[in-house]
Design a protein around this motif. Structure first.
Motif, PDB file in Angstrom:
ATOM      1  N   TYR A 106       0.826  -1.210   0.000  1.00  0.00           N
ATOM      2  CA  TYR A 106       0.000   0.000   0.000  1.00  0.00           C
ATOM      3  C   TYR A 106       0.861   1.260   0.000  1.00  0.00           C
ATOM      4  O   TYR A 106       0.510   2.261  -0.641  1.00  0.00           O
ATOM      5  CB  TYR A 106      -0.933  -0.003   1.216  1.00  0.00           C
ATOM      6  CG  TYR A 106      -1.862   1.189   1.270  1.00  0.00           C
ATOM      7  CD1 TYR A 106      -2.816   1.394   0.285  1.00  0.00           C
ATOM      8  CD2 TYR A 106      -1.765   2.121   2.298  1.00  0.00           C
ATOM      9  CE1 TYR A 106      -3.665   2.488   0.325  1.00  0.00           C
ATOM     10  CE2 TYR A 106      -2.610   3.215   2.347  1.00  0.00           C
ATOM     11  CZ  TYR A 106      -3.554   3.396   1.359  1.00  0.00           C
ATOM     12  OH  TYR A 106      -4.390   4.487   1.384  1.00  0.00           O
ATOM     13  N   GLY A 128      -8.414   4.249   2.490  1.00  0.00           N
ATOM     14  CA  GLY A 128      -7.693   3.709   1.346  1.00  0.00           C
ATOM     15  C   GLY A 128      -6.995   2.397   1.668  1.00  0.00           C
ATOM     16  O   GLY A 128      -7.004   1.463   0.846  1.00  0.00           O
ATOM     17  N   ALA A 132      -7.602  -1.291  -0.009  1.00  0.00           N
ATOM     18  CA  ALA A 132      -6.512  -2.069  -0.603  1.00  0.00           C
ATOM     19  C   ALA A 132      -6.475  -3.472  -0.015  1.00  0.00           C
ATOM     20  O   ALA A 132      -6.247  -4.468  -0.729  1.00  0.00           O
ATOM     21  CB  ALA A 132      -5.176  -1.358  -0.382  1.00  0.00           C
ATOM     22  N   ARG A 135      -9.471  -5.456  -1.321  1.00  0.00           N
ATOM     23  CA  ARG A 135      -9.232  -5.825  -2.718  1.00  0.00           C
ATOM     24  C   ARG A 135      -8.295  -7.027  -2.814  1.00  0.00           C
ATOM     25  O   ARG A 135      -8.510  -7.924  -3.653  1.00  0.00           O
ATOM     26  CB  ARG A 135      -8.631  -4.623  -3.447  1.00  0.00           C
ATOM     27  CG  ARG A 135      -8.412  -4.824  -4.939  1.00  0.00           C
ATOM     28  CD  ARG A 135      -7.627  -3.654  -5.498  1.00  0.00           C
ATOM     29  NE  ARG A 135      -7.563  -3.677  -6.942  1.00  0.00           N
ATOM     30  CZ  ARG A 135      -6.618  -3.099  -7.653  1.00  0.00           C
ATOM     31  NH1 ARG A 135      -5.642  -2.444  -7.044  1.00  0.00           N
ATOM     32  NH2 ARG A 135      -6.633  -3.145  -8.956  1.00  0.00           N
ATOM     33  N   LEU A 191      -6.534   1.897  -7.111  1.00  0.00           N
ATOM     34  CA  LEU A 191      -7.350   0.821  -6.533  1.00  0.00           C
ATOM     35  C   LEU A 191      -8.408   0.306  -7.512  1.00  0.00           C
ATOM     36  O   LEU A 191      -9.196  -0.575  -7.165  1.00  0.00           O
ATOM     37  CB  LEU A 191      -8.037   1.303  -5.255  1.00  0.00           C
ATOM     38  CG  LEU A 191      -7.123   1.583  -4.059  1.00  0.00           C
ATOM     39  CD1 LEU A 191      -7.911   2.185  -2.909  1.00  0.00           C
ATOM     40  CD2 LEU A 191      -6.432   0.294  -3.595  1.00  0.00           C
TER      41      LEU A 191
END
Length: 455
Positions: A106, A128, A132, A135, A191
């Motif tokens: 990240y 964020g 991440a 995901r 992303l």
């Protein structure tokens, strides 16, 4: 407007439904603890429990007070991924520790602080980083998501079916916004979220009317409107933005103590001290600093929660009993240092020590922000603690430390969005009087020296 304004206030510790008259008077209120659910798949928000509380409470309230407007406000560090059927993944709780696993990769895609003004924070406090991690761990569900909705807008979407993004929510230490450029940051593309961030809508804008099935379930009129909603600390400054000229600083107190410096520059913010830039509801950058003062207060006080007497505080100051940071690892400039008490403290003095701790930390963070001009407004829980106000008034001589006779808080501020920018007058304010404790400034200086040495 003639009908009541219903505010769904989802805090980190508690969920509240509050009804206000258009003039700001509180009509009705209910609350319940906000308890996240454990894995699987990870620590996550109990959205169905919140929804059940909300719908049952709103149905009860609506029987007594005709509701005209609903406004959601929530804590930051929270977002949801939704598809056509609802949540594509459970809403991750920002205290989930496994989110840290993604940090090495990240860090390569995180925008620099000079772009996002969002500092690296623990666990999932940076939305964020949450995304991440989700995901990487749940690629199929992540790919299926149609919209990224921040928490206030998730509840508005659930009531209306309209997806939106709002400034105070997307810019709240998410890494996803670039305040200087007034647009999403490079992380959105990194992303794979391009096209899934809904249009930016002002917090005070009505997204639409309540869904027919929701209105029927709760007993609302079909014309009840739902506003886009707002991050809770930013809701707390709405009434001041409507009536006070900058500069001034609001100290919003709850689970977190968040300092919002209206009219202060953001160029000198230090990400290592948990300083950041939020946006106010108009989209203007606001210099902020924060620490988990409410939780730390409870940890130090250990049940001694009554406002302390002057003589109790004075005794602690004179014998140099210190609570040194930090008593939460979740935020603030000393979060990486284990908190400790130095000196003698009786059980009946714990509340006084907690008050001293939060007041001295607040004073330090005001200095770090450069908030040396304009009033300091104490809002929320600590506004009703005369000891906190008196200590801070002595440490901030010449500025004026004020509170309102009737608490503002996130729910009240969110309700004022229903009439923005023509908000009703602020509740009456008063200026805290210093207790003039001998050697308090010396105590503050020694506290800071010890805290910095441990850091």
């Amino acid at each position: 407007m003639t009908g009541a304004i219903a505010v769904l206030d989802v805090g980190k510790s508690n969920v509240k439904l509050a009804l206000f008259e258009p003039g700001g008077a509180l009509l009705w209120e209910r609350s319940t603890p906000n308890r996240p659910l454990p894995a699987p798949p990870y620590l996550h928000a109990s959205v169905e429990a919140i929804w059940s509380f909300f719908t049952a409470s709103l149905a009860e309230a609506a029987r007594a007070h005709p509701v005209e407007t609903i406004v959601p406000t929530t804590h930051g560090g929270a977002a949801t991924l939704v598809d056509e059927d609802g949540l594509a993944l459970p809403g991750l709780d920002y205290e989930e520790p496994r989110v840290e696993e993604i940090e090495p990769s990240y860090a390569k895609i995180r925008p620099p602080f000079t772009s996002s003004y969002s500092p690296p924070l623990p666990n999932g406090l940076n939305v964020g980083r949450q995304l991440a991690w989700q995901r990487a761990m749940f690629p199929r569900e992540f790919a299926r998501a149609k919209h990224l909705l921040f928490y206030p807008q998730y509840w508005a979407w659930r009531m209306t079916g309209v997806a939106a993004t709002e400034a105070t929510s997307i810019a709240c230490h998410t890494d996803l916004w670039a305040p200087g450029e007034a647009r999403v940051s490079s992380l959105v593309d990194a992303l794979g979220l391009e096209g899934r961030v809904p249009p930016l809508i002002p917090a005070w804008t009505a997204l639409g009317r309540v869904r027919a099935d929701f209105a029927a379930e709760v007993g609302l009129q079909a014309e009840v409107r739902v506003l886009c909603g707002v991050h809770d600390s930013n809701a707390s400054i709405v009434p001041y933005l409507a009536h006070w000229p900058a500069p001034f600083t609001v100290v919003s107190t709850g689970t977190w103590v968040i300092l919002l410096g209206v009219g202060l520059p953001i160029g000198g913010l230090d990400p290592k001290a948990d300083m950041l830039a939020n946006l106010d509801i108009t989209g203007r950058p606001t210099a902020c600093a924060r620490f988990m003062g409410g939780r730390e207060y409870a940890e130090i006080a250990q049940g001694d929660l009554a406002p302390p007497a002057r003589e109790t505080v004075r005794a602690l100051v004179e014998r140099r009993t210190f609570a040194l940071p930090a008593f939460s690892a979740q935020g603030g400039p000393f979060a990486h240092v284990p908190g400790r008490v130095v000196g003698e403290v009786a059980p009946s003095e714990r509340g006084a020590l907690a008050t001293l701790y939060v007041a001295v930390m607040t004073d330090h963070m005001l200095d770090r922000l450069g908030a040396r001009a304009g009033s300091v407004v104490v809002d929320g829980n600590l506004g009703a603690n005369p000891a906190f106000g008196a200590i801070l008034a002595q440490l901030r001589r010449g500025q004026g430390v004020v509170s309102t006779r009737r608490p503002i808080g996130a729910a009240y501020g969110a309700a004022m969005l229903a009439s923005w920018p023509d908000c009703p007058p602020l509740p009456e304010t008063f200026t805290h009087t210093s207790w003039e404790l001998p050697s308090l400034e010396v105590y503050r200086d020694e506290w800071l020296r010890r805290a910095l040495a441990a850091a």
